[in-house]
Motif scaffolding. Structure first.
Motif, PDB file in Angstrom:
ATOM      1  N   GLU A   1      -9.284 -11.202  -6.364  1.00 32.18           N
ATOM      2  CA  GLU A   1      -8.832  -9.820  -6.307  1.00 32.18           C
ATOM      3  C   GLU A   1      -7.308  -9.787  -6.386  1.00 32.18           C
TER       4      GLU A   1
ATOM      5  N   HIS B   1     -16.879   5.683 -13.305  1.00 30.45           N
ATOM      6  CA  HIS B   1     -18.306   6.012 -13.276  1.00 30.45           C
ATOM      7  C   HIS B   1     -18.947   5.716 -11.924  1.00 30.45           C
TER       8      HIS B   1
ATOM      9  N   ALA C   1      -8.666   1.155  -3.990  1.00 28.23           N
ATOM     10  CA  ALA C   1     -10.013   1.766  -3.939  1.00 28.23           C
ATOM     11  C   ALA C   1     -10.599   2.039  -5.330  1.00 28.23           C
ATOM     12  N   SER C   2     -10.156   1.271  -6.324  1.00 31.04           N
ATOM     13  CA  SER C   2     -10.717   1.460  -7.675  1.00 31.04           C
ATOM     14  C   SER C   2     -12.094   0.818  -7.812  1.00 31.04           C
ATOM     15  N   GLY C   3     -12.445  -0.077  -6.883  1.00 29.22           N
ATOM     16  CA  GLY C   3     -13.755  -0.724  -6.939  1.00 29.22           C
ATOM     17  C   GLY C   3     -13.694  -2.231  -7.152  1.00 29.22           C
ATOM     18  N   LYS C   4     -12.534  -2.824  -6.898  1.00 36.08           N
ATOM     19  CA  LYS C   4     -12.367  -4.272  -7.140  1.00 36.08           C
ATOM     20  C   LYS C   4     -13.308  -5.104  -6.255  1.00 36.08           C
ATOM     21  N   THR C   5     -13.340  -4.794  -4.963  1.00 38.61           N
ATOM     22  CA  THR C   5     -14.179  -5.568  -4.042  1.00 38.61           C
ATOM     23  C   THR C   5     -15.652  -5.435  -4.432  1.00 38.61           C
ATOM     24  N   THR C   6     -16.035  -4.231  -4.827  1.00 41.59           N
ATOM     25  CA  THR C   6     -17.423  -3.994  -5.237  1.00 41.59           C
ATOM     26  C   THR C   6     -17.758  -4.827  -6.477  1.00 41.59           C
TER      27      THR C   6
ATOM     28  N   ARG D   1     -13.892   5.472   2.007  1.00 42.75           N
ATOM     29  CA  ARG D   1     -13.810   4.169   2.670  1.00 42.75           C
ATOM     30  C   ARG D   1     -13.186   4.296   4.056  1.00 42.75           C
TER      31      ARG D   1
HETATM   32  N1  LIG Z   1     -18.446   3.159  -8.851  1.00 43.65           N
HETATM   33  C1  LIG Z   1     -18.309   3.651  -7.625  1.00 43.65           C
HETATM   34  N2  LIG Z   1     -18.686   4.904  -7.355  1.00 43.65           N
HETATM   35  C2  LIG Z   1     -18.526   5.427  -6.118  1.00 43.65           C
HETATM   36  N3  LIG Z   1     -18.021   4.755  -5.065  1.00 43.65           N
HETATM   37  C3  LIG Z   1     -17.631   3.492  -5.270  1.00 43.65           C
HETATM   38  C4  LIG Z   1     -17.752   2.855  -6.547  1.00 43.65           C
HETATM   39  N4  LIG Z   1     -17.283   1.598  -6.450  1.00 43.65           N
HETATM   40  C5  LIG Z   1     -16.886   1.435  -5.173  1.00 43.65           C
HETATM   41  N5  LIG Z   1     -17.105   2.558  -4.449  1.00 43.65           N
HETATM   42  C6  LIG Z   1     -16.767   2.807  -3.058  1.00 43.65           C
HETATM   43  O1  LIG Z   1     -15.378   3.154  -3.051  1.00 43.65           O
HETATM   44  C7  LIG Z   1     -14.701   2.529  -1.968  1.00 43.65           C
HETATM   45  C8  LIG Z   1     -13.619   1.585  -2.511  1.00 43.65           C
HETATM   46  O2  LIG Z   1     -14.260   0.530  -3.227  1.00 43.65           O
HETATM   47  P1  LIG Z   1     -13.727  -0.974  -3.108  1.00 43.65           P
HETATM   48  O3  LIG Z   1     -14.639  -1.829  -3.896  1.00 43.65           O
HETATM   49  O4  LIG Z   1     -13.502  -1.319  -1.664  1.00 43.65           O
HETATM   50  O5  LIG Z   1     -12.313  -0.807  -3.852  1.00 43.65           O
HETATM   51  P2  LIG Z   1     -11.035  -1.772  -3.880  1.00 43.65           P
HETATM   52  O6  LIG Z   1     -11.493  -3.154  -3.502  1.00 43.65           O
HETATM   53  O7  LIG Z   1     -10.546  -1.689  -5.290  1.00 43.65           O
HETATM   54  O8  LIG Z   1     -10.053  -1.207  -2.922  1.00 43.65           O
HETATM   55  C9  LIG Z   1     -15.770   1.820  -1.150  1.00 43.65           C
HETATM   56  O9  LIG Z   1     -16.180   2.687  -0.119  1.00 43.65           O
HETATM   57  C10 LIG Z   1     -16.895   1.586  -2.150  1.00 43.65           C
HETATM   58  O10 LIG Z   1     -18.155   1.542  -1.541  1.00 43.65           O
END
Ligand SMILES: Nc1ncnc2c1ncn2[C@@H]1O[C@H](COP(=O)(O)OP(=O)(O)O)[C@@H](O)[C@H]1O
Ligand SMILES: Nc1ccn([C@H]2C[C@H](O)[C@@H](COP(=O)(O)O)O2)c(=O)n1
Length: 272
Positions: free
Chosen positions: A144, A250, A71-76, A207
């Motif tokens: 990823e 951030h 949940a660090s934001g990789k998918t995003t 999430r």
């Molecule tokens: N910069 C950010 N600030 C706040 N929430 C975020 C941010 N980036 C992603 N998220 C949210 O945090 C959760 C995990 O992000 P995700 O991209 O799925 O992480 P990962 O793929 O690393 O597990 C999702 O609900 C996403 O919408």
């Protein structure tokens, strides 16, 4: 607003090169998409590729692995770059980990890691290898995580925390060593989304993936430590490519801004 980004110097992993003498059946079966890099190959070939199986044309495409805690934001991050036509994006095959012929090894692993850790991690290793070896369509691939973090972070974490029997760890390690000694797994750049475990815990709760509801902060702290040992302190395992560190605590808007600022550095991987 200044944003701190560090490009850590390259230190390529050099897995032992292995000269293939047999396995003719397998080599014939692979002949369509793979070639065996000559054991004496030098110029024009990826470092460490000699004597290994390499997917045809793969040495001309750039592969970038996005690494980071759960949940660090990789998918995003991948979603953001998927809008660029020269980049193809491969997310982790998590839907497979949640459903293999009707079974959910991800859920089983969180319920009882001692029993099911090897089951999940064997399947992760297979599906990540499949991701690495799938044909690249665009000039740049962003994927990823990697088969490397599967082993160096998640398998290691299970073992070190006493949640994986030594024999399971030994079997997984044998598989991993064989794969990396015999198959060329090109990685040109690692983008490390560096977060605090607390941030990941918040995002994980937001999430709300069913299987992950049992994950405590301490689990994310252990994963974080292993990532830092591997990619920042470099005290644990070989790092297979240069590392671009992007601080990722951030808010979303600022993260997207950072991704844009780093676009050139990331795409420069295709010129290496
Ligand atoms: N910069 C950010 N600030 C706040 N929430 C975020 C941010 N980036 C992603 N998220 C949210 O945090 C959760 C995990 O992000 P995700 O991209 O799925 O992480 P990962 O793929 O690393 O597990 C999702 O609900 C996403 O919408
Ligand atoms: N080798 C691995 C890789 C991933 N997982 C788990 C960790 C998460 O619950 C999930 C996917 O992670 P995310 O993409 O959200 O960071 O899969 C694992 O146990 N072992």
């Amino acid at each position: 607003m200044s944003v701190c980004v560090t490009l850590v110097s390259a230190r390529r992993a050099v897995a032992p090169a292995c000269l293939w003498t047999g396995w003719s059946g397998w080599r014939k079966a692979c002949a369509g998409g793979f070639r065996l890099v000559p054991s004496r190959a030098r110029s024009g070939t990826r470092p460490g590729a000699a004597g290994k199986l390499l997917r045809d044309g793969e040495d001309r495409k750039a592969v970038i692995c996005v690494e980071g805690n759960i949940a660090s934001g990789k998918t995003t991050c991948l979603e953001y770059f998927s809008k660029t036509s020269s980049i193809e994006v491969l997310t982790e095959p998590i839907s497979k980990w949640r459903d293999v012929r009707g079974h959910n090894p991800l859920a089983l692993m969180y319920q009882d890691p001692l029993r099911w850790g090897i089951t999940l991690q064997t399947y992760v290793q297979l599906t990540m290898l499949d991701r690495h070896l799938s044909a690249v369509a665009a000039p740049v691939r962003m994927m990823e995580r990697s088969i490397f973090s599967a082993k160096y972070i998640f398998v290691e974490n299970l073992f070190r925390s006493g949640k994986m029997p030594e024999v399971d760890y030994a079997v997984l390690s044998e598989w991993f060593d064989w794969i990396t000694a015999n198959i060329c797994i090109p990685v040109d750049l690692i983008v490390y989304l560096q977060t605090s475990p607390q941030t990941c815990h918040e995002r994980l709760k937001q999430r709300c993936r069913e299987e992950e509801k049992v994950i405590p902060l301490e689990y994310l702290e252990s994963i974080h430590q292993l990532y830092e040992e591997w990619l920042i302190r470099r005290t644990s395992w070989p790092v297979p490519a240069p590392v671009l560190v992007i601080p990722a605590d951030h808010n979303l808007q600022r993260m997207l801004h950072q991704y844009e600022e780093n676009r050139a550095k990331i795409l420069a991987a295709s010129c290496l």
